[in-house]
Design an enzyme around this catalytic site. Structure first.
Site, PDB file in Angstrom:
ATOM      1  CD  GLU A 154     -27.174   8.140  21.540  1.00 30.76           C
ATOM      2  OE1 GLU A 154     -26.693   8.066  22.679  1.00 30.76           O
ATOM      3  OE2 GLU A 154     -27.925   9.064  21.179  1.00 30.76           O
ATOM      4  CD  GLU A 311     -32.133   7.853  20.946  1.00 33.97           C
ATOM      5  OE1 GLU A 311     -31.805   8.621  21.869  1.00 33.97           O
ATOM      6  OE2 GLU A 311     -31.662   6.726  20.810  1.00 33.97           O
TER       7      GLU A 311
HETATM    8  C1  GLA Z   1     -29.440   8.505  23.966  1.00 35.49           C
HETATM    9  C2  GLA Z   1     -29.710   7.022  23.955  1.00 35.49           C
HETATM   10  C3  GLA Z   1     -31.029   6.669  24.534  1.00 35.49           C
HETATM   11  C4  GLA Z   1     -31.298   7.466  25.781  1.00 35.49           C
HETATM   12  C5  GLA Z   1     -31.189   8.941  25.466  1.00 35.49           C
HETATM   13  C6  GLA Z   1     -31.494   9.835  26.643  1.00 35.49           C
HETATM   14  O1  GLA Z   1     -29.906   9.161  22.887  1.00 35.49           O
HETATM   15  O2  GLA Z   1     -29.599   6.486  22.664  1.00 35.49           O
HETATM   16  O3  GLA Z   1     -31.000   5.289  24.829  1.00 35.49           O
HETATM   17  O4  GLA Z   1     -30.361   7.124  26.749  1.00 35.49           O
HETATM   18  O5  GLA Z   1     -29.873   9.200  25.071  1.00 35.49           O
HETATM   19  O6  GLA Z   1     -31.357  11.192  26.319  1.00 35.49           O
END
Ligand code: GLA
Length: 683
Positions: A154, A311
């Site tokens: 991210e 995710e």
């Molecule tokens: C993001 C991050 C993860 C985690 C999630 C929690 O997507 O990439 O590492 O912190 O948020 O919602």
């Protein structure tokens, strides 16, 4: 694009998760891998936050644990989505080089102790990170388990905007490349205002906290620069990986309602496969429709190609003020909404719920309660359902409606000094999307300037910033016979954030046949009445029609008696315009009318209100089609369909009954697809 794309291939729909084995002892790994097998997990993201484990001291690498975990996963037939481990620098790096720490707009440094504690422009960080990437890529580049590279994590989630001196230096370089001369920069930023004229490059800073409102041109370019810097960083990692590995490379986007800093239209072409992270934001009025929007936007970034949901969550997250658990069945509905809208993989953060760290109250596939839990049973059920849908992988969504979306409009429309702080760019986008979605239309989200020839209807919500050239792609398309709805706050500024004069909507003015003189925002909580019996909110304008037909006027409010809704015949097409934000029902009614005029059909015919359904069709090149129906409502829905339902493995001979809260996917009988369309969209 740094090199020709490599294709990510997978057998069917991928099912997976982030896995953080470093938080657990090896005996837990075996249990994890066994349970992954039980759930049908076949793609695991590993090593995302691995830096301090892999390189405990500068230049000293220890791959023993990662070797072991990758080998165990491989033996179990689970593929690895391998992180480059650079998402969060280790303590030794920030201690030795505190200058890499990011700086907030007020000039204060952010300390380590969380994650992403680095300035994206820091050469020291980049140098250290790329050495690690080289070591990781060297070691695992040809490992048979590695199916995908996961660059960092991210990018820009927390550190997209850094205001430190290193960022200032890089910003100036970026500006020099963009403008060439200080005169051009002064012109672009309108620095004649408030004595802001720059005489030397060295005077230019990031838009650090000021006493008053800052320069909006500077803020826009700082957004562009910051997005470009992180993309440049992504490319730097890719350049290290490519010579060491033939495996495709990506990173996880954050196409979601609360992250705005990366212009993914400029990033997407660099990804071997587009991947997204999406979390329901329960602060929004309608989180599941936002999910559908985000999935359609991700598909737009992927130019219609299948993408990966890298995710999402099985249940509550931990970072909203109130972290709601999912309702029974919601996990399946959320997951299959992504699949319906083009995802060929459904992955979660994370595999096993942490017991320590700031995410210990974030849901996971394997909850704290263990396998004796409803959530685990839902996970198992989802895995089994995805198995039944494997044949859908590789198919594409076909849409006849396009909605134009722009990060640059997001940034500029939400500028700090604006007509009303009560309405934001996303409010307009979400409202327009909701109205289309409620009719079961298939919607592509496209960038400004995109080719519109494949569409019957184009919706342009609040496109605040637009270049003349990009506006022309829309107005030329209308002129040639297209039907569009353009909404207020569109065509206000050019690429330099400079207002188009002579009546608002600038390059859309002629197509709309309107002369708009003044914004007259509406007090929040107050509805303005329109002459067609509907109501609007938050915005009105003082305008007169030049060539447009006035379909409805404001009855009351600050623009009483003036046009609220217009339609202009332009060439052989039609340009509709709304000067207010219609209430939800009014908006649905309006887009129903415009869709009907444009000949847009719902994806399938339904009994009753399609607003609580997702209706999406995916199609293989050979013509095989799959109709997805997600029923968010409590009552059963009836949808016209013919074929074989893949989840229940039952035949469907005309009417598909989808129980409340359920999902169905019909592999449609060839030849009958056209027949199940309505001739007209619902009233
Ligand atoms: C993001 C991050 C993860 C985690 C999630 C929690 O997507 O990439 O590492 O912190 O948020 O919602």
């Amino acid at each position: 694009m740094t090199a020709p794309a490599r294709e990510f291939t997978h057998d069917g729909i991928a099912f997976g998760c982030d896995y953080n084995p470093e938080q657990w002892s090896p005996d837990v790994w075996d249990e994890d891998i066994a349970l992954m097998g039980e759930a049908g997990v076949d793609l695991v993201a590993l090593n995302i936050f691995g830096w301090s484990h892999l390189e405990p001291r500068p230049g000293e690498y220890d791959f023993a644990r990662l070797d072991d975990v990758i080998d165990r996963l491989h033996r179990a037939g689970i593929r690895v989505n391998l992180g480059t481990a650079t998402a969060s620098p280790p303590a030794w790096l920030t201690r030795r080089h505190p200058e890499i720490l990011p700086m907030a707009a007020d000039g204060t440094r952010r300390f380590p102790g969380g994650r992403q504690a680095y300035c994206p422009s820091s050469p020291v960080f980049r140098d250290a990170a790329l050495k690690l990437v080289a070591a990781v890529a060297e070691r695992y580049g040809s490992h048979p388990a590695v199916a995908l590279w996961h660059v960092s994590n991210e990018l820009g989630c927390h550190n997209a905007l850094c205001y430190c001196d290193e960022s200032a230096r890089a910003f100036r370089e970026w500006l020099q490349a963009r403008y060439g001369t200080l005169d051009a920069l002064n012109q672009a930023w309108g620095t004649a205002f408030w004595s802001q004229t720059y005489g030397e490059w060295g005077e230019i800073l990031p838009p650090r906290a000021t006493l008053s409102a800052a320069n909006p041109g500077q803020a826009l370019d700082f957004h562009r620069f910051s997005s470009d810097q992180l993309l440049d960083y992504y490319r730097a990692e890719v350049e290290v990986i490519r010579p060491r590995s033939a495996v495709p490379i990506t990173t996880n986007f954050m196409v979601t309602a609360h992250i705005e800093n990366l212009d993914y239209w400029t990033w997407a072409g660099d990804m071997d496969i587009v991947a997204n992270d999406h979390y329901l934001d329960n602060r929004l009025g309608d989180p599941t429709t936002e999910l559908a929007f985000a999935a359609d936007l991700t598909r737009g970034l992927s130019r219609g190609e299948p993408w990966l949901l890298m995710e999402h969550s099985t249940g509550a997250v931990n970072w909203q003020p109130l972290n709601l658990a999912k309702e029974p069945g919601e996990l399946l509905r959320n997951s299959l909404t992504h699949v319906a809208r083009g995802a060929d993989g459904v992955c979660f953060f994370q595999w096993r719920a942490s017991v320590q760290g700031s995410e210990k109250f974030h849901s996971a596939m394997l909850p704290h309660a263990g396998t004796d839990s409803a959530l685990w049973r839902e996970v198992i059920g989802l895995g089994a359902t995805l198995d039944r849908l494997d044949e859908v992988a590789g198919s594409r969504v076909v849409a006849d409606v396009a909605m134009v979306f722009s990060w640059e409009s997001w940034w500029t429309a939400n500028t700090e000094s604006r007509p009303s702080q009560s309405i934001s760019y996303l409010d307009q986008v979400h409202a327009a999307y909701d109205a289309l979605h409620a009719h079961g239309c298939a919607i592509d989200i496209v960038r400004p300037g995109a080719d519109l020839s494949a569409y019957s209807l184009v919706v342009v919500p609040g496109l605040h910033l637009v270049s003349e050239a990009d506006a022309a792609t829309i107005t030329d398309w209308i002129h040639a016979g297209g039907t569009a709805l353009i909404t207020f706050n569109s065509g206000i500024v050019d690429e330099q954030d400079s207002v188009y004069t002579g009546g608002y909507t600038g390059p859309f003015r002629d197509a709309l046949g309107l002369h708009i003189e003044e914004f007259a925002p509406v007090v929040p909580g107050v509805e303005v009445s329109l002459s067609d019996g509907t109501s609007g909110r938050l915005w009105s304008e003082r305008s007169r029609a030049t060539t447009a037909e006035v379909v409805a006027t404001f009855v009351d409010g600050p623009s009483a008696g003036l046009p609220a809704l217009t339609r202009n015949t332009f060439g052989t097409g039609a340009a509709w315009y709304t000067a207010t934000l219609p209430t939800r029902d009014a908006y649905r009614g309006l887009l129903s009318r415009i869709a009907r005029e444009a000949g847009v059909r719902a994806v399938a015919e339904t009994e009753g209100d399609p607003a609580s359904l997702e209706l999406v069709r995916r199609r293989h090149d050979d013509g095989t089609t799959y109709l997805f129906v997600v029923n968010h409502g409590a009552d059963a829905a009836e949808v016209t369909a013919r074929g074989r339902e893949l989840i229940t493995d039952e035949g469907v001979a005309g009417v598909l009954v989808v129980p409340g809260g359920a999902v169905r996917v019909v592999k449609e009988t060839t030849g009958d697809v056209a027949g199940i369309h309505r001739e007209e969209v619902a009233e």
